[in-house]
Design a protein around this motif. Structure first.
Motif, PDB file in Angstrom:
ATOM      1  N   VAL A 153       7.340  31.576  38.491  1.00  0.00           N
ATOM      2  CA  VAL A 153       5.876  31.697  38.437  1.00  0.00           C
ATOM      3  C   VAL A 153       5.424  31.595  36.983  1.00  0.00           C
ATOM      4  N   ASP A 154       4.418  30.772  36.718  1.00  0.00           N
ATOM      5  CA  ASP A 154       3.961  30.556  35.339  1.00  0.00           C
ATOM      6  C   ASP A 154       2.801  31.444  34.934  1.00  0.00           C
ATOM      7  N   CYS A 155       2.055  31.892  35.925  1.00  0.00           N
ATOM      8  CA  CYS A 155       1.000  32.864  35.631  1.00  0.00           C
ATOM      9  C   CYS A 155       0.801  33.708  36.879  1.00  0.00           C
ATOM     10  N   VAL A 156       0.772  35.005  36.682  1.00  0.00           N
ATOM     11  CA  VAL A 156       0.552  35.923  37.798  1.00  0.00           C
ATOM     12  C   VAL A 156      -0.455  36.974  37.341  1.00  0.00           C
ATOM     13  N   TYR A 157      -1.380  37.308  38.215  1.00  0.00           N
ATOM     14  CA  TYR A 157      -2.305  38.390  37.887  1.00  0.00           C
ATOM     15  C   TYR A 157      -2.385  39.352  39.063  1.00  0.00           C
ATOM     16  N   ALA A 158      -2.878  40.561  38.788  1.00  0.00           N
ATOM     17  CA  ALA A 158      -2.919  41.609  39.806  1.00  0.00           C
ATOM     18  C   ALA A 158      -4.120  42.516  39.545  1.00  0.00           C
ATOM     19  N   ASN A 177       7.418  18.526  38.843  1.00  0.00           N
ATOM     20  CA  ASN A 177       6.256  17.647  38.705  1.00  0.00           C
ATOM     21  C   ASN A 177       5.369  18.007  37.516  1.00  0.00           C
ATOM     22  N   GLY A 178       5.871  18.898  36.649  1.00  0.00           N
ATOM     23  CA  GLY A 178       5.073  19.284  35.479  1.00  0.00           C
ATOM     24  C   GLY A 178       3.858  20.123  35.829  1.00  0.00           C
ATOM     25  N   THR A 179       3.908  20.745  36.997  1.00  0.00           N
ATOM     26  CA  THR A 179       2.796  21.595  37.444  1.00  0.00           C
ATOM     27  C   THR A 179       3.111  23.055  37.129  1.00  0.00           C
ATOM     28  N   LEU A 180       2.087  23.812  36.764  1.00  0.00           N
ATOM     29  CA  LEU A 180       2.269  25.255  36.565  1.00  0.00           C
ATOM     30  C   LEU A 180       1.943  25.978  37.873  1.00  0.00           C
ATOM     31  N   LEU A 181       2.736  27.014  38.188  1.00  0.00           N
ATOM     32  CA  LEU A 181       2.496  27.791  39.412  1.00  0.00           C
ATOM     33  C   LEU A 181       1.749  29.081  39.070  1.00  0.00           C
ATOM     34  N   LEU A 182       0.571  29.219  39.650  1.00  0.00           N
ATOM     35  CA  LEU A 182      -0.302  30.384  39.430  1.00  0.00           C
ATOM     36  C   LEU A 182      -0.362  31.203  40.710  1.00  0.00           C
ATOM     37  N   VAL A 183      -0.078  32.497  40.608  1.00  0.00           N
ATOM     38  CA  VAL A 183       0.000  33.327  41.812  1.00  0.00           C
ATOM     39  C   VAL A 183      -0.866  34.581  41.689  1.00  0.00           C
ATOM     40  N   LEU A 229      -8.894  47.099  35.455  1.00  0.00           N
ATOM     41  CA  LEU A 229      -7.986  46.317  34.623  1.00  0.00           C
ATOM     42  C   LEU A 229      -7.250  45.342  35.521  1.00  0.00           C
ATOM     43  N   SER A 230      -6.914  44.189  34.954  1.00  0.00           N
ATOM     44  CA  SER A 230      -6.181  43.188  35.706  1.00  0.00           C
ATOM     45  C   SER A 230      -4.920  42.789  34.952  1.00  0.00           C
ATOM     46  N   PRO A 231      -3.768  43.343  35.378  1.00  0.00           N
ATOM     47  CA  PRO A 231      -2.499  42.947  34.770  1.00  0.00           C
ATOM     48  C   PRO A 231      -2.294  41.444  34.916  1.00  0.00           C
ATOM     49  N   ILE A 232      -1.754  40.810  33.880  1.00  0.00           N
ATOM     50  CA  ILE A 232      -1.563  39.360  33.910  1.00  0.00           C
ATOM     51  C   ILE A 232      -0.351  39.006  33.056  1.00  0.00           C
ATOM     52  N   SER A 233       0.305  37.914  33.396  1.00  0.00           N
ATOM     53  CA  SER A 233       1.466  37.469  32.621  1.00  0.00           C
ATOM     54  C   SER A 233       1.546  35.950  32.640  1.00  0.00           C
ATOM     55  N   PHE A 234       1.856  35.366  31.480  1.00  0.00           N
ATOM     56  CA  PHE A 234       1.965  33.911  31.335  1.00  0.00           C
ATOM     57  C   PHE A 234       3.383  33.554  30.886  1.00  0.00           C
ATOM     58  N   GLN A 275       5.747  44.170  32.549  1.00  0.00           N
ATOM     59  CA  GLN A 275       6.878  43.227  32.626  1.00  0.00           C
ATOM     60  C   GLN A 275       7.832  43.665  33.744  1.00  0.00           C
ATOM     61  N   TYR A 276       8.046  44.974  33.835  1.00  0.00           N
ATOM     62  CA  TYR A 276       8.897  45.502  34.915  1.00  0.00           C
ATOM     63  C   TYR A 276       8.248  45.264  36.286  1.00  0.00           C
ATOM     64  N   LEU A 277       6.976  45.556  36.381  1.00  0.00           N
ATOM     65  CA  LEU A 277       6.249  45.392  37.651  1.00  0.00           C
ATOM     66  C   LEU A 277       6.307  43.951  38.140  1.00  0.00           C
ATOM     67  N   PHE A 278       6.094  43.000  37.215  1.00  0.00           N
ATOM     68  CA  PHE A 278       6.108  41.581  37.586  1.00  0.00           C
ATOM     69  C   PHE A 278       7.533  41.010  37.594  1.00  0.00           C
ATOM     70  N   GLN A 279       8.487  41.775  37.078  1.00  0.00           N
ATOM     71  CA  GLN A 279       9.868  41.293  36.920  1.00  0.00           C
ATOM     72  C   GLN A 279       9.890  40.008  36.100  1.00  0.00           C
ATOM     73  N   THR A 280       9.441  40.175  34.861  1.00  0.00           N
ATOM     74  CA  THR A 280       9.388  39.023  33.960  1.00  0.00           C
ATOM     75  C   THR A 280       9.714  39.421  32.533  1.00  0.00           C
ATOM     76  N   ASN A 281      10.268  38.503  31.801  1.00  0.00           N
ATOM     77  CA  ASN A 281      10.469  38.716  30.369  1.00  0.00           C
ATOM     78  C   ASN A 281       9.358  38.071  29.546  1.00  0.00           C
ATOM     79  N   ASN A 282       8.339  37.551  30.210  1.00  0.00           N
ATOM     80  CA  ASN A 282       7.239  36.898  29.486  1.00  0.00           C
ATOM     81  C   ASN A 282       6.672  37.812  28.404  1.00  0.00           C
TER      82      ASN A 282
END
Lengths: 391, 391
Positions: free
Chosen positions: B193-198, B169-175, B210-215, B58-65
């Motif tokens: 950003v709605d979904c990010v993976y690394a 536009n109701g679109t999700l942003l995937l990065v 491993l692939s870190p991911i957040s939604f 969460q810290y790495l992605f800077q998200t509270n997801n």
């Protein structure tokens, strides 16, 4: 957003005796291999190691299949790779279901829009060749799935004749050996198995994270003749086969292989090669007998009644009446000994003791059974007290 | 069938300076963590470590997801997990395509029977907010994909305003941040950003696997409202979220987590937390400037012309005329220094130098550029000789 404070606390990992259904403890050489510096995933030194792994896996599965490699994921990833490649939407899969793994495969197959037919076997038992043959006749499936080592029930499913029945009907035989490979007799080519997958954290005593897999020529042909593409790039067997040097063509970048775990798997396979596969299987069988004797001495019984159906590297033990299995498990865990409870159809009914690889060892087995007996006595006393308190 | 003899030969791994597009060299603490004994994948000590990893991510992605975890596979597995969960068959995906990763995502999307629309950006450049906005208007996609760090071109794709355009536009942003996270500025929540993976083998200096991911909440809601099931069990984000303790419910067995790599990822995240994410990014940016100066001194040029579009942790260098890039790479590899060639649209046109994590270091950068310069001169001499021989 600040760094999480808990992350900055020291990292501590206790040493436990892992005698549940896996992961098992690591072999020392495997730990050392994990520590080796990283290479690039296409460096010659690394692709040489992949070649060693490939030949080691052919030995482990007893197959000459060229399309033999390790999927970059856990045993489940091997299952997905097998199903996604061998079958196309609306094709029929026959699942021999005698525990959790048949259920899991059936669930996955439905997600992939396959037609799923199920042959149910009683929990703790196996499907007979006759029943299997009848189901193949009835459903004419493209693929039939059998779990060789059912880790939820402790059953080693017989496979003799299953390949012939399949091939007479144009069916491919898919076998899960996650919990059995190296610890129970298995010869892919002799048995006519068309796809087999396994995992690294059981008899191989390596960390989880790779799934050895092998496809027969017939399976490869079916994959090559697909009308639709495999619904995954990560699990595409032809792409993976190229990366693993299984075909007569230059390797292409597909994904970044799980380098450290490939080192570990190589070392695990060295362990099997040095001992000899047959010798390794025989040791598991001998030590299983020691386990049965020890159980008998403390008044416990294997859950699988027919000795011929018992998986030598994973034993299910019937929970005696009036015992809460979880209390016993917690009691053992407090001593850093892992013994597991049941799963799926055996939930609440059994304990599961894994004797995988280096943990298939007389001293460890006796230690665990003594501790189990003591924990049962303690739980039994506790149960009495609770009952007394209620009266 | 006998054990393969080659497997019984000693296992040797040379030490290399890995300054290609990844894997990078391991951090020492990460190597030590790999060596820790295995725990069970549901033991409290292990789920505590998973919790640490979750908060570190969460810290790495800077998200509270809340739905933030690591997929048990490499970066590609994160890509598959994102696409398989966020989209259902026949839904529309917009792919911003400015290198290999857009191509890869489009290929995967077609395998999943998605409708794929492509916004092409010139190689070495990025799509403008206006172009992106127009494409969202034109195609009304359910999800839009952008690769933040294009490792094939060395472009860091700007994302400011992209989230707003999507959400209107109701679109999700995937990065995709596989090659950028920790080495370039990125704030998932601020950017919408709605979904990010690394991945773990770049700036994090951990082994691949491993692939870190957040939604985001919006992504989670879309997943919960699916009409069809996710076409994979292994990558099912709701099941994985349960295993990673992301929801307010008891953890269920899903798959056997890749325990050793989770240890390694925890330690890698400790490294980021100790340095501070902003400080880590700033260090990559400063050292990138040192790299550009060093290139200038030896007469080489970054392939990405606009400095604002350069990825600070992966630099593409234009191959001068009359030089065979592979000769130079081989020359460096003989000295155990990895510098990579181009990939996809940059094949034959660039060298790629990764300065990920501990390899974002002034001394290492100067060492690599000096060696590169020498290798080019050597290849150049060779080229002259070859030309001379032909005349």
């Amino acid at each position: 957003m600040p760094p999480p404070t808990r992350l900055l606390q020291p990292f501590k990992v206790p040493i436990k005796l892992l005698m549940g259904p896996g992961p098992s403890n690591m072999r020392e050489g495997v730990r050392a291999a994990l520590n080796a510096p990283l290479l690039g995933h296409l460096h010659t030194e690394f692709t040489d190691i992949m070649d060693d792994v490939k030949s080691g896996l052919q030995y482990l599965f007893q197959t000459n299949n060229s399309l033999t490699f390790a999927v970059s994921g856990t045993g489940h990833a091997g299952m997905e790779c097998a199903l996604m490649n061998l079958l196309e939407r609306d094709e029929t899969l026959l699942v021999v279901q005698n525990g959790i793994w048949g259920l899991r495969v059936a669930d996955l197959a439905k997600r992939l829009d396959l037609q799923v037919k199920v042959l149910n076997a009683e929990v703790g038992k196996a499907a007979s060749l006759e029943e299997f043959s009848q189901a193949i006749d009835d459903f004419k499936p493209k693929v039939a799935f059998v779990c060789h080592g059912e880790s939820s029930t402790g059953v080693m499913h017989p496979l003799d004749g299953f390949g012939d029945v399949c091939h007479k009907n144009g069916t491919l035989l898919l076998v899960d050996t996650v919990a059995s490979i190296g610890g129970a007799p298995f010869h892919a080519d002799k048995l006519g198995v068309d796809c087999v997958y396994a995992a690294t954290q059981k008899v191989l005593n390596a960390p989880p994270g790779l799934s050895p897999i092998s496809f027969s020529e017939m399976a490869l042909n079916k994959i090559k003749q697909r009308k639709t593409r495999v619904p995954s790039f990560y699990f595409d067997a032809l792409e993976l086969g190229n990366y693993w040097g299984c075909f007569d063509e230059p390797r292409r970048y597909h994904h970044t292989g799980i380098i450290s775990l490939v080192y570990a798997l190589r070392e695990a396979l060295v362990g099997i090669a040095q001992e000899g596969l047959n010798e390794c299987v025989a040791r598991h069988q001998q030590n299983a007998k020691i386990l049965y004797s020890a159980l008998d001495e403390v008044g416990l019984k294997p859950f699988v009644e027919d000795p011929a159906l018992r998986l030598p590297c994973l034993t299910t033990i019937a929970v005696p009446p009036n015992i809460q299995p979880k209390e016993v498990i917690d009691h053992l865990m407090a001593q850093k000994i892992e013994v597991s409870g049941g799963l799926g159809p055996t939930f609440g009914k059994v304990w599961r003791i894994g004797t995988f690889g280096i943990n298939s060892d007389r001293d460890k087995i006796l230690e665990v059974i003594l501790a189990l007996d003591e924990a049962i006595k303690s739980a039994s006393g506790l149960a009495d007290k609770k009952t007394a308190a209620r009266i």
